[in-house]
Motif scaffolding. Structure first.
Motif, mmCIF file in Angstrom:
data_model
loop_
_atom_site.group_PDB
_atom_site.id
_atom_site.type_symbol
_atom_site.label_atom_id
_atom_site.label_comp_id
_atom_site.label_asym_id
_atom_site.label_seq_id
_atom_site.Cartn_x
_atom_site.Cartn_y
_atom_site.Cartn_z
ATOM 1 N N GLN A 50 25.002 -17.870 4.348
ATOM 2 C CA GLN A 50 25.666 -16.781 5.056
ATOM 3 C C GLN A 50 25.918 -15.655 4.067
ATOM 4 O OE1 GLN A 50 28.477 -18.325 8.363
ATOM 5 N NE2 GLN A 50 28.828 -19.685 6.638
ATOM 6 N N ASP A 51 25.505 -14.457 4.440
ATOM 7 C CA ASP A 51 25.604 -13.309 3.543
ATOM 8 C C ASP A 51 26.927 -12.584 3.771
ATOM 9 O OD1 ASP A 51 23.127 -13.993 2.653
ATOM 10 O OD2 ASP A 51 22.055 -12.581 3.954
ATOM 11 N N ILE A 52 27.646 -12.346 2.698
ATOM 12 C CA ILE A 52 28.976 -11.736 2.756
ATOM 13 C C ILE A 52 28.937 -10.387 2.041
ATOM 14 C CG2 ILE A 52 31.411 -12.032 2.256
ATOM 15 C CD1 ILE A 52 30.309 -14.151 4.128
ATOM 16 N N PRO A 53 29.132 -9.282 2.762
ATOM 17 C CA PRO A 53 29.207 -7.971 2.101
ATOM 18 C C PRO A 53 30.608 -7.726 1.546
ATOM 19 C CG PRO A 53 29.368 -7.691 4.454
ATOM 20 C CD PRO A 53 29.174 -9.167 4.230
ATOM 21 N N LEU A 54 30.712 -6.764 0.656
ATOM 22 C CA LEU A 54 32.003 -6.401 0.079
ATOM 23 C C LEU A 54 32.138 -4.884 0.076
ATOM 24 C CD1 LEU A 54 33.940 -7.975 -2.775
ATOM 25 C CD2 LEU A 54 33.349 -5.555 -3.038
ATOM 26 N N LYS A 55 33.241 -4.386 0.626
ATOM 27 C CA LYS A 55 33.551 -2.961 0.588
ATOM 28 C C LYS A 55 34.553 -2.705 -0.530
ATOM 29 C CE LYS A 55 33.049 -2.268 5.601
ATOM 30 N NZ LYS A 55 33.749 -1.854 6.839
#
Length: 698
Positions: A601-606
């Motif tokens: 599962q790919d988790i983006p970060l802002k």
């Protein structure tokens, strides 16, 4: 210049004050605590009460206005009471079939500013009040069938005096062969008679002396299913006669009233002979007999004055129900406590011990200082009864009938009655409009009670509270989940739309965006709640839901199937980080998220800088797999055979590259619906050596 590294191994909870500790977070939504790592995991959601049904029957689409969980024998018997559309129901599972039974109808719905029905368990009964309908009780069991309504609602307390008994006159002549409906002759030989049958020895009333006068009166009381005794009736007509022979005594025929369906017995009281010849007090009554049914309407009294029982109860021992519009109910020292209602909100009435329907004429407490506002809730804790008011807290101590009240706090109270609950380490907690307060008190061991706000760092959140609808708020503690949960209205909403959670193991707070209306917790610590707003249609979720680890934000019905909705979106926004010196400019190079692996599962970060929310920066999404070793097997992707096996999640680090200009403050945010387990973080940065300029001028 060398890179600098900060590291937070254990990430704490919500903290809105500025400056913020680096271990805290600014936003934390839809997370719970992992018991192994102590990290934040988002395996949280909710589902409908009956997971096997293909609809939401037997619930209506309207809001559930109140709920109460009832259990006996350590949960071996349990059920849920819930109120919907003006009807109070009992919910039971009959052989796998979920059914509701009507307990009380035509109930007045609360206004948005009013608390709903309040409940208390008292012995085998459930007591319920709402300030409008007559206070009532029910014993709920046995549950005989789901095809017929077995429930009986019984009034709480006595509405009126029993009707006065009617005594027939005495026909003194034994030779009389008829009666006219007003007089009757039932006679016995007196003890001095030559002919005295053993079975009739010591029977009969009156003075067995020729021409002596005899006078008697009667009173009667009701005894109900709870063992409570009603007030005494008014006295009966006076029966009088003159004895015609020195060998005769008489029995009296008494018509006695029949009570309502709650009455199981009648008690009969009588004077002694108060004629001039008898010389007794006409106002003093004595126990004669108890009729152990609510059926017989005639009693034959042949008990002589010398065989009468104890004195009748004093008139102030039991009175007509004094709290017919009670809004709040509590149990303390085996007595039932009720407020006087909206028009009598500074009076607290209490029942006789173990007699929830019986109230003495002087069994009440008047609360002091009107500045504290009206009574808003009752809660038993240790050897005290806490009295919550709008702007203060009082305490009841002592024993029946000498209860006394004293002020505990004159500065804080609550309108959110259903949020008063106890939790480990906090004592009694409740929601006020400016935060969550804790009451730590045990006056048996300390004379210094402590009432304090445990959320001073969440003032921004409580500034959003809709005080006008605050009575809708609800709260429970679940020992299974190790969570103290509050739901309440914010941002002008008339229904609960904010959920605040205290995680006792981590001593930290988080929020959820679940539609949690009124809540209850079961004997197994399961959290159940009514959907906070009415459903748009029967296909939308409504009725009672259950908090679970099922990663679904409820369900929806499509065709003949009930389908899970998408998982809740979880948000973790760090504190605004100044790396120890806000005046020093920093260049951020990387953010490491300490986490447990979660598959492909790919988790983006802002990330954000210098409080600028208008220009979020997005880093590359990273997969929840170990960075430096082979990927772990993932369900539905690999075949588990002799070469592969299930593996436990591994603690790993995901490094996100960050490209920013020099900044004073830095913040990162994770926003995802993917399964995720966050433990802590670290940041690489370089201090540029440049400090903030002196400030702008006009």
């Amino acid at each position: 210049m060398e890179d600098t590294h900060i590291q937070i191994i254990a990430l704490k909870g919500l903290f809105q004050q500025v400056p913020q500790p680096p271990s805290a977070v600014f936003e934390l939504e839809n997370w719970c605590v992992d018991p192994v790592t102590g990290g934040w995991i988002n395996r949280i959601g909710y589902e409908k009460y009956d997971v096997n049904a293909n609809d939401w029957d037997p619930f209506l689409t309207s809001v559930i206005d109140s709920m109460f969980y009832v259990q006996r024998h350590q949960g071996a018997q349990d059920s849920i009471l819930f109120e919907q559309a003006g009807t109070l129901y009992q919910l039971n599972d009959f052989a796998g079939v979920l059914k509701k039974q009507e307990l009380s109808t035509s109930r007045v719905l609360p206004l948005v500013s009013e608390v709903g029905t309040q409940y208390a368990q008292f012995g085998k009964y459930v007591i319920y009040v709402n300030g409008y309908n007559r206070p009532a009780k029910s014993h709920l069991w046995p549950c005989t069938s789901y095809t017929a309504n077995y429930l009986v609602e019984l009034p709480l307390g006595f509405d009126a005096l029993p009707s006065s008994p009617v005594v027939w006159g005495v026909e003194t002549n034994p030779a009389a062969t008829t009666t006219d409906g007003n007089n009757i002759c039932i006679w016995f030989y007196a003890d001095n008679a030559a002919t005295l049958l053993g079975d009739f020895k010591d029977k009969g009333l009156g003075i067995p002396t020729d021409t002596k006068e005899n006078k008697y009166r009667y009173k009667v009381s009701f005894v109900n299913t709870a063992g409570s005794e009603s007030p005494l009736s008014s006295f009966s007509n006076t029966v009088e006669w003159a004895t015609i022979a020195s060998t005769l005594k008489y029995a009296l025929n008494v018509e006695i009233p029949i009570g309502n369906e709650d009455i199981v017995a009648r008690r009969i009281y009588r004077t002694k002979n108060f004629s001039a010849d008898g010389g007794n007090d006409p106002l003093t009554y004595y126990f004669v007999a108890e009729i152990a049914n609510n059926r017989d309407d005639i009693f034959i009294d042949d008990i002589p004055d010398t065989a009468l029982g104890s004195l009748a109860p004093a008139e102030n021992n039991s009175v007509i129900m004094p709290a017919r519009k009670a809004r709040f109910v509590g149990v303390y020292k085996d007595c039932l406590f009720l407020d006087g209602g909206r028009d009598d909100d500074l009076t607290l009435y209490f029942s006789n011990p173990a007699r929830p329907d019986q109230y003495g004429a002087f069994s009440f407490i008047t609360l002091g200082h009107r500045q504290g506002g009206g009574l808003t809730g009752l809660y038993s804790y240790f050897s005290h009864l806490l009295i919550f008011r709008e702007k203060s807290i009082d305490i009841v101590q002592g024993d029946y009938p000498n209860f006394t009240s004293a002020s505990l706090s004159q500065y804080v109270g609550t309108l959110a009655t259903n949020t008063i609950v106890s939790a480990p380490g906090l004592g009694v907690v409740f929601l006020a409009s400016d935060g969550v307060y804790s009451v730590n008190i045990n006056l048996d061991y300390s004379d210094s009670p402590n009432v304090q706000n445990v959320t001073p760092h969440l003032r921004d959140l409580f500034n959003r509270v809709n005080v006008d609808a605050f009575a809708n708020a609800s709260g429970v503690y679940s020992n299974k989940r190790r969570e103290l949960i509050f739901s309440f209205p914010v941002d002008g909403s008339p229904v609960n739309n904010m959920v605040l959670v205290y995680h006792t193991d981590k001593k930290s707070w988080s929020t959820r965006d679940f539609p949690m209306g009124q809540m209850v917790v079961t004997s197994t610590s399961e959290v159940m709640f009514g959907v906070s707003d009415a459903a748009a249609s029967s296909n939308n979720q409504h009725g009672i839901m259950v908090l679970s680890n099922r990663r679904s934000a409820g369900q929806i019905k499509r065709d003949d199937a009930v389908l899970d909705l998408s998982p809740p979106t979880s948000i973790l926004r760090s504190a605004w980080l100044d790396m120890g010196d806000a005046s020093m400019k920093k260049k951020i190079h990387g953010v490491y998220i300490y986490m447990a692996t979660g598959g492909n599962q790919d988790i983006p970060l802002k990330f954000f800088t210098d409080y600028d929310y208008t220009k979020p920066n997005l880093s590359q999404a990273l997969r929840q797999q170990p960075a430096d070793i082979a990927d772990q097997p993932v369900y539905n992707v690999v075949q588990l055979d002799g070469m592969d096996s299930w593996q436990e999640p591994l603690v790993t680090m995901l490094r996100y590259d960050i490209y920013t200009q020099a900044c004073s403050w830095f913040q990162f945010m994770i926003e995802t619906a993917a399964d995720m387990h966050v433990i802590g973080y670290a940041i690489d940065y370089t201090a540029s050596g440049t400090r903030i300029i002196k400030g702008k001028r006009l």
